[in-house]
Design a protein around this motif. Sequence first.
Motif, mmCIF file in Angstrom:
data_model
loop_
_atom_site.group_PDB
_atom_site.id
_atom_site.type_symbol
_atom_site.label_atom_id
_atom_site.label_comp_id
_atom_site.label_asym_id
_atom_site.label_seq_id
_atom_site.Cartn_x
_atom_site.Cartn_y
_atom_site.Cartn_z
ATOM 1 N N PRO A 245 2.497 4.096 -3.463
ATOM 2 C CA PRO A 245 3.524 3.079 -3.645
ATOM 3 C C PRO A 245 4.644 3.150 -4.226
ATOM 4 O O PRO A 245 5.814 3.074 -3.943
ATOM 5 N N GLY A 246 4.875 3.900 -5.390
ATOM 6 C CA GLY A 246 5.873 4.317 -6.234
ATOM 7 C C GLY A 246 6.666 5.271 -5.544
ATOM 8 O O GLY A 246 7.944 5.260 -5.991
ATOM 9 N N SER A 247 6.229 5.928 -4.663
ATOM 10 C CA SER A 247 7.121 7.297 -4.120
ATOM 11 C C SER A 247 7.605 6.928 -2.968
ATOM 12 O O SER A 247 8.491 7.657 -2.102
ATOM 13 N N MET A 248 7.693 5.584 -2.218
ATOM 14 C CA MET A 248 8.442 4.966 -1.211
ATOM 15 C C MET A 248 9.757 4.807 -1.332
ATOM 16 O O MET A 248 10.196 4.637 -2.179
ATOM 17 N N PRO A 249 10.467 5.347 -0.121
ATOM 18 C CA PRO A 249 12.116 5.103 -0.225
ATOM 19 C C PRO A 249 12.159 3.425 -0.459
ATOM 20 O O PRO A 249 11.393 2.754 0.032
ATOM 21 N N PRO A 250 13.231 3.238 -1.152
ATOM 22 C CA PRO A 250 13.562 1.786 -1.609
ATOM 23 C C PRO A 250 13.589 0.845 -0.377
ATOM 24 O O PRO A 250 13.509 -0.257 -0.482
ATOM 25 N N SER A 251 14.196 1.561 0.786
ATOM 26 C CA SER A 251 14.225 0.674 1.956
ATOM 27 C C SER A 251 13.282 0.049 2.745
ATOM 28 O O SER A 251 13.133 -1.249 3.061
ATOM 29 N N ALA A 252 12.048 0.513 2.181
ATOM 30 C CA ALA A 252 10.704 0.128 2.897
ATOM 31 C C ALA A 252 10.299 -1.057 1.950
ATOM 32 O O ALA A 252 9.610 -1.908 2.479
ATOM 33 N N ALA A 253 10.377 -0.876 0.705
ATOM 34 C CA ALA A 253 9.795 -1.537 -0.517
ATOM 35 C C ALA A 253 10.550 -2.877 -0.726
ATOM 36 O O ALA A 253 10.028 -3.818 -1.158
ATOM 37 N N THR A 254 11.903 -2.886 -0.402
ATOM 38 C CA THR A 254 12.810 -4.042 -0.700
ATOM 39 C C THR A 254 13.345 -4.563 0.270
ATOM 40 O O THR A 254 13.927 -5.797 0.111
ATOM 41 N N ARG A 255 13.054 -4.279 1.480
ATOM 42 C CA ARG A 255 13.323 -4.914 2.650
ATOM 43 C C ARG A 255 12.656 -6.265 3.101
ATOM 44 O O ARG A 255 11.557 -6.545 2.859
ATOM 45 N N LYS A 256 13.474 -7.475 3.056
ATOM 46 C CA LYS A 256 13.173 -8.749 3.155
ATOM 47 C C LYS A 256 12.833 -9.162 4.593
ATOM 48 O O LYS A 256 13.658 -8.737 5.568
ATOM 49 N N GLY B 95 0.884 -1.262 -0.266
ATOM 50 C CA GLY B 95 -0.059 0.041 -0.077
ATOM 51 C C GLY B 95 0.865 1.346 -0.014
ATOM 52 O O GLY B 95 2.132 1.183 -0.077
ATOM 53 N N GLY B 96 0.287 2.485 0.222
ATOM 54 C CA GLY B 96 0.979 3.782 0.315
ATOM 55 C C GLY B 96 1.815 3.725 1.475
ATOM 56 O O GLY B 96 1.356 3.328 2.613
ATOM 57 N N LEU B 97 2.960 4.754 1.627
ATOM 58 C CA LEU B 97 3.608 5.007 2.798
ATOM 59 C C LEU B 97 2.517 5.834 3.481
ATOM 60 O O LEU B 97 2.401 7.057 2.951
ATOM 61 N N VAL B 98 2.384 5.807 4.957
ATOM 62 C CA VAL B 98 1.661 6.826 5.609
ATOM 63 C C VAL B 98 2.433 7.167 6.761
ATOM 64 O O VAL B 98 3.030 6.523 7.510
ATOM 65 N N GLY C 286 1.824 14.647 6.198
ATOM 66 C CA GLY C 286 1.991 14.800 4.788
ATOM 67 C C GLY C 286 0.844 13.749 4.330
ATOM 68 O O GLY C 286 0.675 13.454 2.986
ATOM 69 N N GLY C 287 0.211 12.895 4.956
ATOM 70 C CA GLY C 287 -0.701 11.617 4.566
ATOM 71 C C GLY C 287 -0.184 10.870 3.676
ATOM 72 O O GLY C 287 1.055 10.706 3.727
ATOM 73 N N PRO C 288 -0.849 9.782 3.141
ATOM 74 C CA PRO C 288 -0.475 8.818 2.233
ATOM 75 C C PRO C 288 0.310 9.173 1.039
ATOM 76 O O PRO C 288 0.017 10.042 0.604
ATOM 77 N N ARG C 289 1.305 8.220 0.769
ATOM 78 C CA ARG C 289 2.014 8.577 -0.586
ATOM 79 C C ARG C 289 1.877 7.406 -1.518
ATOM 80 O O ARG C 289 1.579 6.286 -0.861
#
Length: 121
Positions: free
Chosen positions: A105-116, A93-96, A100-103
């Motif tokens: 998904p494409g705007s989230m920093p890579p650390s959040a999206a790629t962390r295993k 989902g989007g970063l909350v 600034g509210g939700p952003r």
Amino acid sequence: MTGELLAAYQPQQVTRQAVDGGIRVAWRAPARTDGIAGYLAIAQSPSGTYQKTAFPAANTMDAVLSGDPVTADSCVIVVTVIDGTPGMKVAPGGLVCATGGPRAPGSMPPSAATRKPESKP
């Protein structure tokens, strides 16, 4: 996972609330629920540094992330985990954040999206 399928599996109405030195995140089920294995709630600093991951039960739509380094200012992203072939698929989902509210998904920093999950501290 991309396009309409990604949108159909994204958690809906993700909210965050500061609680006793951490954050409580809640969401509604995605439009499509077939094949969902569970969810991940991931906390990160406002600058994008990974902090913690919670693994709520498959039918649970909330989680609390607390303890060092999570703070009331931490941002959160909820990820739907879907059974798939040949492997699991994810729909973030989007970063909350507190401000600034939700952003998107494409705007989230890579650390959040790629962390295993298995590489959590």
